[in-house]
Design a protein around this motif. Structure first.
Motif, short mmCIF file in Angstrom:
data_model
loop_
_atom_site.label_atom_id
_atom_site.label_comp_id
_atom_site.label_asym_id
_atom_site.label_seq_id
_atom_site.Cartn_x
_atom_site.Cartn_y
_atom_site.Cartn_z
N GLN A 147 125.63 38.66 26.02
CA GLN A 147 126.69 39.03 25.54
C GLN A 147 127.56 39.53 26.51
O GLN A 147 128.80 39.98 26.14
N GLY A 148 127.17 39.86 27.74
CA GLY A 148 128.08 40.82 28.49
C GLY A 148 127.77 42.35 28.68
O GLY A 148 128.49 43.01 29.10
N GLY A 149 126.68 42.75 28.10
CA GLY A 149 126.14 44.07 28.25
C GLY A 149 126.84 44.70 26.97
O GLY A 149 127.73 44.31 26.20
N LEU A 150 126.59 46.18 27.01
CA LEU A 150 127.38 46.94 25.92
C LEU A 150 128.82 47.09 26.52
O LEU A 150 129.13 47.36 27.57
N VAL A 151 129.79 47.01 25.50
CA VAL A 151 131.17 47.85 25.86
C VAL A 151 131.38 49.28 25.48
O VAL A 151 130.96 49.71 24.49
N VAL A 152 131.56 50.26 26.56
CA VAL A 152 131.74 51.61 26.49
C VAL A 152 132.97 52.04 26.88
O VAL A 152 133.79 51.53 27.66
N SER A 153 133.62 52.96 26.30
CA SER A 153 134.74 53.59 26.55
C SER A 153 134.57 55.22 26.32
O SER A 153 134.08 55.52 25.27
N ILE A 154 135.08 56.01 27.19
CA ILE A 154 135.34 57.51 26.95
C ILE A 154 136.70 57.98 26.82
O ILE A 154 137.63 57.56 27.28
N THR B 218 134.11 42.46 22.15
CA THR B 218 134.22 42.11 23.53
C THR B 218 134.98 43.18 24.35
O THR B 218 134.94 42.94 25.43
N ASP B 219 135.47 44.04 23.86
CA ASP B 219 136.46 45.21 24.38
C ASP B 219 136.96 46.25 23.78
O ASP B 219 137.21 46.00 22.49
N THR C 33 139.84 40.36 26.54
CA THR C 33 139.82 41.34 27.38
C THR C 33 141.09 42.18 27.01
O THR C 33 142.09 41.65 27.27
N ILE C 34 141.16 43.66 26.88
CA ILE C 34 142.15 44.29 26.77
C ILE C 34 142.82 44.65 27.98
O ILE C 34 142.29 45.41 28.81
N ILE C 35 144.15 44.04 28.31
CA ILE C 35 144.43 44.41 29.85
C ILE C 35 145.19 45.65 29.88
O ILE C 35 145.24 46.46 30.92
#
Length: 520
Positions: free
Chosen positions: A212-219, A267-268, A320-322
């Protein structure tokens, strides 16, 4: 769904251990694990690589340090390039090519790839440190996903045990902190609960190996957000302590009583002030949702299900959030021609504008020449697929797909409010490849010389008018021209230079497709 805390287990503090009741542990079900539900018959649209029937729980020795180098003080590793004729130009070929994320930190440029994280001197390219993906109970791990942000000197990457030969055969369900000042791996924590992992494994009759494209990570400040399928969990940046966990998405369990953690995929993730936006797709129904959640608690504040007839993508494969100001997403429909729509949302998550980027390929797979280049790029299946688009000053900036004859394709700026083209500029003799960033009043753009058949170069355009302000000299990196290898790279603005990072395993003449190089 909130997290059900598990009892503490033996081992280094903060690091997940094998737990009773986890498949393959040989022990009875422990508290919080819960019974494993019976198999469910569900149709899946993705391919799941099943490996061993028993899951492998990630256990890594605490305090792991970089391999063979002192933090930031060692000489360049063999294969690292020395500066070229112009200051700031360098290339490095010793790092792994399957990149996942990049960061700049106090004069260093850091690249996370699937088997290692490497810190380079951003001025010279000399390798400062490198930390390898560690062993877990004697088994090899790999990194799978990375945050786009950095908090102090901490970045966060996905990590999991390698379960097969495929690049996507990774039991990718944990996140790890990496200190890029010292080149050390810190805390590691799983994103889903043991019950959710057990449900996934039982449903698919094998170890979780996400395709699925790896984990989605945000800080965001001192908080980490990470997603695994439809599970989103908040952690502390400082120590990895779990703060909340939610299940999101349109797909529900068979009895309809709860949101299905397995049937949905985030996905994002993008953070804006005290909130975060999630782009989520379901399987049944296969629709796109945008969810605004509270960063402190994970509580959903508003959910918008975007109708296919409105966004012109009837079966969205992802988004994808641009940009978050305004909120802009790119969403695809892969079959049959990889159509992409750019969707602009208002404060209430209502659709205010849809820009049809067009079909990215025709029925035979050939590139179409007069559509906006908006498909996910990079080629690493374990990384978040970035888009070759930039939003600035109320404009969406992208390049049209180059015609097969090469060259002549313009850089285009589209007004997000009206959907009309503000300006379009081509550069005679050169192919415009991808916009990188807006720095001040200039748009930094990567081009390819000789009508798309030569080497990369850096162009700058006026954001207001589209006028070309500069075109750099082509960057010669090896015996072969870079034209065919450019599709494997992601580009990152870094002050006077742009860093190019190999996001896939490029095949080229020796030295012609390095892991990292700079343009100016």
């Amino acid at each position: 769904m909130t997290w059900n805390p598990q009892p503490p287990q033996p081992g280094p503090p903060g690091w997940p251990q094998a737990q009773p009741g986890w498949p393959g542990s040989g022990g009875p079900a422990g508290p919080g694990g819960g019974p494993v539900p019976p198999p469910r018959r569900r149709r899946r649209t993705w391919v799941i690589a099943a490996a061993a029937a028993a899951a492998v729980v990630l256990v890594v020795a605490a305090g792991l340090v970089l391999t063979g180098l002192g933090g930031g003080s060692a000489p360049a590793a063999p294969g690292s390039a020395v500066p070229k004729t112009r200051p700031g130009e360098w290339q490095a070929g010793n790092a792994q090519n399957l990149a996942l994320g990049t960061w700049t930190y106090r004069g260093s440029f850091v690249v996370a790839a699937d088997t290692e994280v490497t810190g380079y001197d951003s001025r010279t390219g000399h390798q400062l440190w490198q930390v390898k993906a560690p062993l877990s109970q004697g088994q090899q791990t790999a990194f799978c996903g990375a945050s786009r942000e950095i908090s102090g000197s901490t970045v966060v990457v996905g990590i999991g045990v390698v379960t097969g030969k495929s690049a996507t055969a990774i039991d990718c369900h944990s996140v790890a902190a990496v200190d890029v000042a010292r080149g050390r791996i810190g805390w590691v924590q799983p994103v889903p609960s043991l019950a959710q992992l057990g449900q996934y494994e039982h449903d698919n009759q094998g170890t979780a190996a996400l395709d699925q494209g790896g984990l989605v990570v945000s800080i965001a400040g001192q908080r980490v957000l990470a997603s695994w399928l439809g599970v989103v969990t908040g952690f502390s940046v400082a120590d990895g302590s779990r703060q909340w966990s939610q299940v999101v998405g349109p797909d529900r369990t068979l009895d309809g009583r709860a949101i299905d953690p397995i049937g949905n995929t985030v996905t994002d993730i993008a953070v804006s002030g005290p909130d975060a936006y999630l782009a989520v797709t379901g399987v049944e129904p296969q629709v796109l949702q945008v969810i605004r959640v509270d960063l402190a608690t994970g509580r959903p504040l508003r959910t918008a299900t975007l109708p296919g007839r409105v966004i012109r993508v009837t079966r969205p494969a992802g988004a994808t959030i641009i940009s978050t100001s305004p909120l802009v997403l790119a969403t695809d429909e892969l079959v049959p021609t990889e159509s992409v729509s750019i969707v602009v949302l208002g404060a209430g998550l209502n659709v205010t504008r849809v820009i049809d980027a067009g079909s990215q390929i025709d029925g035979e797979g050939a590139v179409i020449g007069r559509t906006l280049n908006a498909a996910g790029s990079g080629g690493n299946p374990s990384a978040l697929q970035r888009r070759p688009l930039v939003v600035a000053g109320g404009l969406l900036i992208g390049a049209t797909l180059a015609p097969s004859s090469g060259g002549g394709n313009p850089l285009v700026a589209i007004d997000l409010r009206t959907g009309k083209t503000r300006w379009a500029t081509a550069v005679r003799g050169d192919d415009i490849f991808v916009p990188v960033a807006v720095t001040g009043s200039a748009v930094e753009v990567i081009g390819v010389s000789q009508g798309g058949t030569g080497n990369p170069l850096l162009m700058r355009f006026s954001l207001a008018t589209g006028k070309v302000s500069s075109v750099g000299a082509p960057r010669v990196l090896g015996a072969a021209p870079m034209s065919d290898e450019m599709q494997y790279y992601q580009f990152v603005a870094g002050g006077p230079v742009v860093f190019a990072v190999n996001w896939a395993q490029a095949q080229a003449a020796s030295g012609s497709a390095p892991a990292v190089f700079t343009l100016r």
